[in-house]
Design an enzyme around this catalytic site. Structure first.
Site, short mmCIF file in Angstrom:
data_model
loop_
_atom_site.label_atom_id
_atom_site.label_comp_id
_atom_site.label_asym_id
_atom_site.label_seq_id
_atom_site.Cartn_x
_atom_site.Cartn_y
_atom_site.Cartn_z
N GLU B 232 -15.92 -13.30 -25.73
CA GLU B 232 -17.11 -12.76 -25.09
C GLU B 232 -18.17 -12.24 -26.05
O GLU B 232 -19.33 -12.18 -25.71
CB GLU B 232 -16.69 -11.60 -24.15
N SER B 512 7.45 6.07 29.53
CA SER B 512 8.81 6.59 29.76
C SER B 512 9.52 7.11 28.51
O SER B 512 10.59 7.68 28.63
CB SER B 512 9.67 5.50 30.40
#
Lengths: 180, 809
Positions: B232, B512
């Protein structure tokens, strides 16, 4: 919160004449499962080292009775219990708590580990946590008289630390009577 | 100023001094004539003199103004420029320093404990090692590797700083027998206990989604540092933030190719762009980038800048989570720590920098592979790796994990719970920047099982359904029955996607699954499993409410029956009857005891679960039952350590006894019968020692299941986000997910401690019986001696009980 009246009932014969072979088998299976989980009966002393088996009650209510803690079954939990005891010997109670909690994660139903954890919290003057952990130990001990004895006597110590000497004495007396 | 004429004259005078006398005479004559001319001219110029001086003055004034303006403008520009540079300097330094050490808290799962006797198979251990990024090798030379051997596995464990102490890197041999560990050795000595390092399961990155694993300079592999420079920015060590040659070279390449092929930015400029700037391409931004890069170079060392770059650079996107830095990149793409990456994988990471989307190894593996190989060539050409090393790796595949979601564990729903628990003690800023280490209760294996159970089961349920019926959602929470520690939490069908967390935040009617609370209250208030209730139609008219006529799910009513059957079959009418007998106030007082807050619905519809709760809250309610009578608040955090490893806080087991252990045990036996004989009977695990209860809200909008065995308690919810009907009951929806979880987890059968009052009662009537004369269930009864005996059953009892059985209860 429950009172000390909820002493565990003595183990009696479950499989009576009324029960069929199938239901008896079911209960025995459950009992055996409990035995597998709660482990063996090799007693260790408070320091975690092997100690003599013997009576777990104290006939003299004024003296803390000698406790016999049945060790956890797995080598992992046993190792951690020994390490926790070592940490306590070296004045590192917080490390001991961490180690005992690790042991409990391995064997969460092992009453003796909860008793020990309660002891360490009590030594740190955290009687609220110590109380609940002693209660947990009592609930888990079930019909195992050694474990139940250790758990109840730990609860008595917590009561004493809270200044509830009458409750503590009642436990010791009941426990002594129960052991006969 | 002397004019040229005068200079000429002067020269003449000085050049020929003998002629001075003659010249003077001639000059005198000329001067007289000239004076006359001048006098005449002066008189004629007097009229224009005023006009000329005004123009000159104007020009002079304008000139002066211009000079002054330029000077002032320059001064202002210098001041503004200096101010801007000062601002940039301050801003950059502050941000850089802040970001450099802004370390998000790392969150760890529970480590896997290994000890002889532990139930674990060889393949399961190898799965765990693979999950932690251990690689299978032949030599175990480096930490993070393992080697299967006959009957066991050799492992080279990584070092890890645990809460109590740091465990150094260790070689270990684990041998198995059957489905458990037989023995362990380390350096030839037997070992009683050791644990794998815990998996990192997430971190508290800022709200804009940047996650990172911060590395110190000495943690950066040389190959990465040198490789980055080689690929780079070749002049990184020399330049002052920008590189003219780099820019020129890039311009030349781009000019030749006719498109933008190469960038001229230095690593420092790339860092600036990543830290401070957007992707816009303008001259202004470029100049700002340049100024900032120069400032950074002046302020910080090259090593600081390179380390910051390695920690900061963007390497990909995983949903809302941005992958920043090589530390996290290594984990995300390879599921390994950075220092364990071989050259080819380092090259792959470097190749991604140029375009994380364009060179995405998951989406464009060929393209990425080509670039990786070019980078490996550069490594070789620059002497960073040997020719041999190059030969060894150049033909290797990319080696990234199977999918973007399998590299490193990431469980956003569980992280929500962690965040919720830590909120009281730690600010969001602390969690995002202080480098805290958070140890949690999560069991990665259980979590993975739960996530897969949710996604696969919902997919199976939706197969064959109309598209409009396919928007099912689900959530589940799994906890340890005794400690309340949360082992797994799934907030939706896409477990790895950060979104609405239904396990914590969805408030839905529980149906329930609430019924065991009514039964518990009844058992504590003089009722027994054999007590009869009426399953008959009823209309209730509350003081300030509408008349309410509940119905059973099947629309039928069954008359008088014992509580156990009413619970097992989840009968609404019988439950309302029982609730009314016990009293809504009594039931709701127990609700408050067990959960620490009051129910919202004060009407009898509460008995049937017309009370909205989150799955986590429901888990807390059932924790009271599963633990044997203790309120154990669901807990996810074990401890928080600072960056140096000092414990900041420890969250011990917190529990409180809420139910008499005998009553809790009795209730659990009842719930075991619910599974064996009632609404849970369709589960393949119903008869293996599990307890549970199904629940369905009105119009099948919510499907619930709460179930537990000896070690794990789970709550599952299935429904739709738009609250439309699902067509599912508790057993056809939520329980199927639980079944799928249990298939992977295995059942640890419930331990029902002995109770001297356990009695066989007839399932249909509640009368004492045996299985020779009736269909019975065995349950504890408070006063078994008062229990009527079923006629025809040959049970030997005392005279009193015999008489009671003849003359009624």
């Amino acid at each position: 919160m429950l009172g000390i009246e909820t002493l565990p009932s003595a183990l009696k014969a479950l499989v009576t004449g009324q029960l069929s072979r199938r239901t008896s088998t079911l209960l025995v299976t459950f009992l055996l499962a409990g035995c597998v989980s709660t482990g063996g009966n090799v007693p260790v002393s408070d320091s975690g080292k092997p100690g003599p088996s013997g009576p777990t009650a104290d006939d003299n209510a004024d003296e803390p009775p000698q406790r016999v803690i049945t060790p956890p079954r797995s080598s992992g939990a046993q190792t951690l219990l020994a390490q926790a005891n070592n940490a306590l010997d070296n004045q590192r109670p917080n490390t001991a708590i961490v180690l005992l909690e690790r042991a409990i994660r391995i064997e969460p139903r092992e009453a003796s580990l909860w008793v020990r954890l309660s002891e360490v919290h009590l030594s740190q003057r955290d009687d609220v946590t110590a109380f609940q952990h002693a209660r947990k130990a009592i609930a888990l001990a079930g019909s195992n008289s050694n474990k139940a004895a250790a758990a109840w006597l730990q609860l008595a110590k917590v009561y004493e630390a809270q200044g509830k000497t009458r409750e503590a004495r009642q436990i010791r007396q009941r426990y002594s009577r129960a052991r006969g | 100023m002397i004019s040229s004429q005068k200079l000429t004259r002067l020269f003449r005078y000085t050049a020929n001094p003998q002629c001075i006398g003659v010249n003077r005479k001639r000059d005198m004559a000329k001067k007289t004539a000239s004076t006359r001319k001048t006098t005449a001219k002066a008189s004629s110029n007097k009229n224009t003199q005023g006009q000329e001086s005004w123009g000159r003055r104007l020009r002079r004034g304008l000139f002066k103004l211009l000079v002054k303006t330029v000077l002032w403008a320059s001064l202002v520009a210098i001041l503004v420029g200096a101010g801007y540079l000062y601002y940039l300097d301050r801003n950059i330094s502050k941000t850089f320093e802040g970001r450099r050490w802004s370390v998000p808290a790392q969150v760890y799962a529970q480590p896997l404990e290994l000890f002889p006797g532990k139930r674990l198979t060889n393949s399961q251990l190898q799965e765990e090692l693979a999950r932690l990024g251990y690689r299978k090798t032949a030599d175990l030379s480096a930490p993070g590797s393992y080697q299967p051997i006959p009957g066991g596995v050799n492992v080279h464990l990584r070092s890890f700083a645990f809460m109590e102490a740091t465990r150094p890197s260790t070689r270990l041999q684990v041998m198995f027998v059957g489905r458990q560990i037989q023995r362990m050795n380390s350096s030839g000595k037997p070992l009683d206990l050791i644990r794998l390092e815990p998996a990192v399961i997430g971190s508290f990155f800022p709200s804009h989604g940047e996650d990172r694993v911060i590395l110190a300079p000495d943690q950066v592999p040389d190959l990465l540092a040198n490789g980055l420079k080689a690929v780079e920015d070749r002049t990184f060590d020399e330049h002052k933030g920008f590189s003219i040659t780099g820019i020129a070279r890039a311009a030349l390449v781009n000019l030749r190719s006719g498109k933008r092929q190469q960038g001229g930015s230095t690593l420092t400029q790339q860092l600036v762009k990543s830290y401070f700037l957007t992707n816009e391409r303008t001259i202004e931004r470029k100049l700002r980038e340049l100024a900032m890069a120069i400032i950074l170079e002046m302020r910080f060392s090259k090593e600081d800048l390179l380390t910051a770059y390695i920690n900061e650079i963007f390497l990909g996107q995983n949903g809302a989570r941005a992958i920043h830095g090589f530390g996290l990149g290594a984990q995300y793409y390879f599921n390994k720590p950075l220092n364990e990456l071989p050259p080819d994988q380092i090259a792959t990471l470097i190749s991604i920098i140029r375009g994380p989307s364009y060179y995405n190894p998951f989406r464009h593996p060929e393209r990425t592979l080509q670039r990786r190989n070019r980078i490996l060539d550069t490594f070789r050409d620059d002497g960073l790796i040997s020719q041999d090393a190059h030969q060894r790796v150049i033909g290797k595949p990319l080696g990234v994990v199977d999918s973007p979601n399998s590299g490193g564990a990431y469980y956003p729903a569980f992280m929500d719970l962690v965040r919720m628990e830590l909120r009281e003690r730690y600010s969001a800023k602390d969690l995002r920047s202080q480098g805290l280490r958070i140890f949690t209760t999560l069991n990665p294996r259980t979590q993975e099982n739960a996530q897969q159970a949710v996604s696969r089961t919902l997919k199976a349920i939706e197969q064959g359904r109309a598209p409009s019926q396919r928007d099912l959602q689900a959530s589940t929470v799994v906890a340890d029955t005794q400690t309340g520690e949360v082992l797994a939490l799934v907030g939706g069908r896409r477990g790895r996607v950060d979104g609405f967390n239904r396990a914590l935040n969805a408030q839905r009617p529980v149906g329930s699954v609430i019924k065991p609370l009514i039964v518990l209250t009844a058992l504590e208030n003089g009722y027994d499993w054999s007590s009869l209730v009426n399953d008959e139609e009823i209309t209730l008219i509350p003081p300030n409410g509408e008349p309410w006529s509940p119905r059973n799910y099947d629309g039928k009513s069954r008359g008088e029956l014992p509580i156990i059957k009413a619970l097992a079959l989840s009968l609404n009418l019988a439950t309302v009857d029982l609730g009314n007998r016990v009293g809504i106030g009594t039931v709701q007082a127990r609700f408050t005891d067990l959960l620490g807050y009051a129910a919202k619905n004060r009407y009898p519809s509460f008995f049937l679960g017309a009370e909205a709760m989150s799955p986590l809250r429901l888990l807390e309610l059932y924790g009271n039952f599963a633990s044997g009578g203790f309120r154990v608040s669901p807990k996810s955090v074990i401890a928080v350590l600072d960056e140096q490893g000092n414990a900041l806080s420890h969250y011990p087991f917190a529990l409180e006894q809420t139910i008499d252990p005998d009553v809790a045990m009795s209730l659990n036996q009842g719930l075991e019968i619910v599974m064996r004989r009632g609404t849970g009977r369709s589960s393949p695990y119903a008869k293996q020692g599990v307890a549970g209860k199904t629940g369905t809200s009105n119009d099948n909008r919510d499907s619930w299941f709460a179930g537990f065995d000896n070690s794990k308690l789970s709550v599952v919810w299935v429904g739709r986000d738009d609250n439309k009907p699902t067509g599912l009951t508790g057993s056809s929806g939520a329980m199927r997910i639980w079944n799928a979880m249990m298939r992977e987890e295995g059942v640890d059968p419930l331990i029902i401690l002995a109770n001297e009052n356990s009695v066989a009662i007839e399932y249909d009537t509640g009368l004492q019986a045996t299985d020779k004369c009736a269909d019975v269930v065995v349950l504890p009864i408070t006063r078994p001696d008062t229990l009527p005996i079923k006629p025809g059953c040959n049970i030997k009892v005392g005279l009193g009980q015999r008489l009671r059985s003849i003359f009624g209860r």
